[in-house]
Design an enzyme around this catalytic site. Structure first.
Site, PDB file in Angstrom:
ATOM      1  N   SER A 139       0.846  -1.189   0.000  1.00  0.00           N
ATOM      2  CA  SER A 139       0.000   0.000   0.000  1.00  0.00           C
ATOM      3  C   SER A 139       0.882   1.240   0.000  1.00  0.00           C
ATOM      4  CB  SER A 139      -0.890   0.015   1.249  1.00  0.00           C
ATOM      5  OG  SER A 139      -1.569   1.249   1.382  1.00  0.00           O
ATOM      6  N   TYR A 149      -1.357  -0.447  10.424  1.00  0.00           N
ATOM      7  CA  TYR A 149      -1.572  -0.837   9.031  1.00  0.00           C
ATOM      8  C   TYR A 149      -0.364  -0.413   8.193  1.00  0.00           C
ATOM      9  CZ  TYR A 149      -3.841  -1.344   4.469  1.00  0.00           C
ATOM     10  OH  TYR A 149      -4.144  -1.717   3.185  1.00  0.00           O
TER      11      TYR A 149
END
Length: 270
Positions: A139, A149
């Protein structure tokens, strides 16, 4: 005809990968938790594209299920997997200290442990045959410091680059795909309202997948589709880390405000 195994294959980026690979003639092994949805997607793809579609129900937060998928990657002959796409994932909407530690451990298991185990299995099987490709979905969050995350995705990117070095000259490639905001159900499933984000920041899932596959074929280790996100990758790579942390803090604050406005609008409709 080659075979691709896709985790998180029934929704979002994983489903876009499944459609694109089926359209271009790949047989598929689809991995996800929801068995009914897996069968629905497999039936749709087989009927539309005439490819063979195998379903493999698995919850990648469970080590036994991860091992089951790894065993599938170990098969050879007509059942050999030529392309692994580690796509399964989810995010948490709460900050680290407000999260339940069980939720944090589940995120770590899916985003890190599963990628580690499945890449290990696929890498060994593929090097034995002298060919193959692994795409690990990271990501653009990996370029920032926006909670656990970001930390998990930074691990995926670094791990993929290290594995690519180890596999150099074996015929097996590794690519880390770093999507930005993409039109899928990812944020909806997290309960996030992203209506305040400019359209410029959004990517189309089909475009993202085609760009990632093209980068993998070209031997690129990092794939960051979209001009905006390519710029983010370059700029954050040269910025002092203190500046990256400062910007990340502003972004986290902005996301919290968007969530708050979304909740307020939801209450207003009620």
């Amino acid at each position: 005809m080659t075979t691709a195994l896709i985790t998180g294959a029934t929704a979002g980026i994983g489903r876009a990968f499944a459609h694109e690979l089926a359209r271009t003639g790949h047989d598929l092994v689809l991995v996800a938790r929801d068995q009914a949805r897996l069968h629905h997607v497999a039936t749709e793809l087989s009927a539309t594209y005439g490819i063979r579609c195998e379903v493999l129900p698995a919850d990648l937060a469970r080590h036994t299920d991860v091992d089951h998928v790894a065993n599938r990657l170990n098969r050879g002959g007509d059942e050999a997997v030529d392309l692994l796409i580690n796509n399964a994932g989810f995010g948490l909407t709460t900050s680290f200290l407000r999260s339940q530690i069980a939720d944090e451990e589940r995120q770590l298991a899916v985003l890190v442990h599963a990628v580690l185990v499945l890449s290990h299995a696929a890498g060994r099987a593929m090097t034995t045959r002298g060919r193959g490709q692994i795409i690990n979905v990271s990501s653009v969050a990996a370029f920032t410091t926006m909670g656990t995350y970001s930390a998990c995705k930074a691990w995926v990117s670094t791990f993929s680059q290290a594995m690519a070095i180890e596999l150099r000259g074996t015929g097996v490639g590794v690519t880390a795909l770093c999507p930005g905001y993409t039109h899928t159900e990812f944020h909806q499933r997290m309960g996030e309202t992203m209506s305040g984000l400019p359209e410029l920041m959004w990517l189309d899932a089909d475009y993202l997948v085609r760009a990632a596959l093209a980068d993998a074929r070209a031997g690129r280790v990092m794939s960051t589709p979209g001009r905006v996100y390519k710029a983010v990758e370059v700029v954050t790579g040269v910025m002092p880390r203190s500046v990256v942390r400062g910007i990340s803090g502003l972004l986290v604050g902005g996301r919290r405000r968007m969530r708050r406005r979304g909740r307020e609008r939801g209450r207003g409709r009620g």
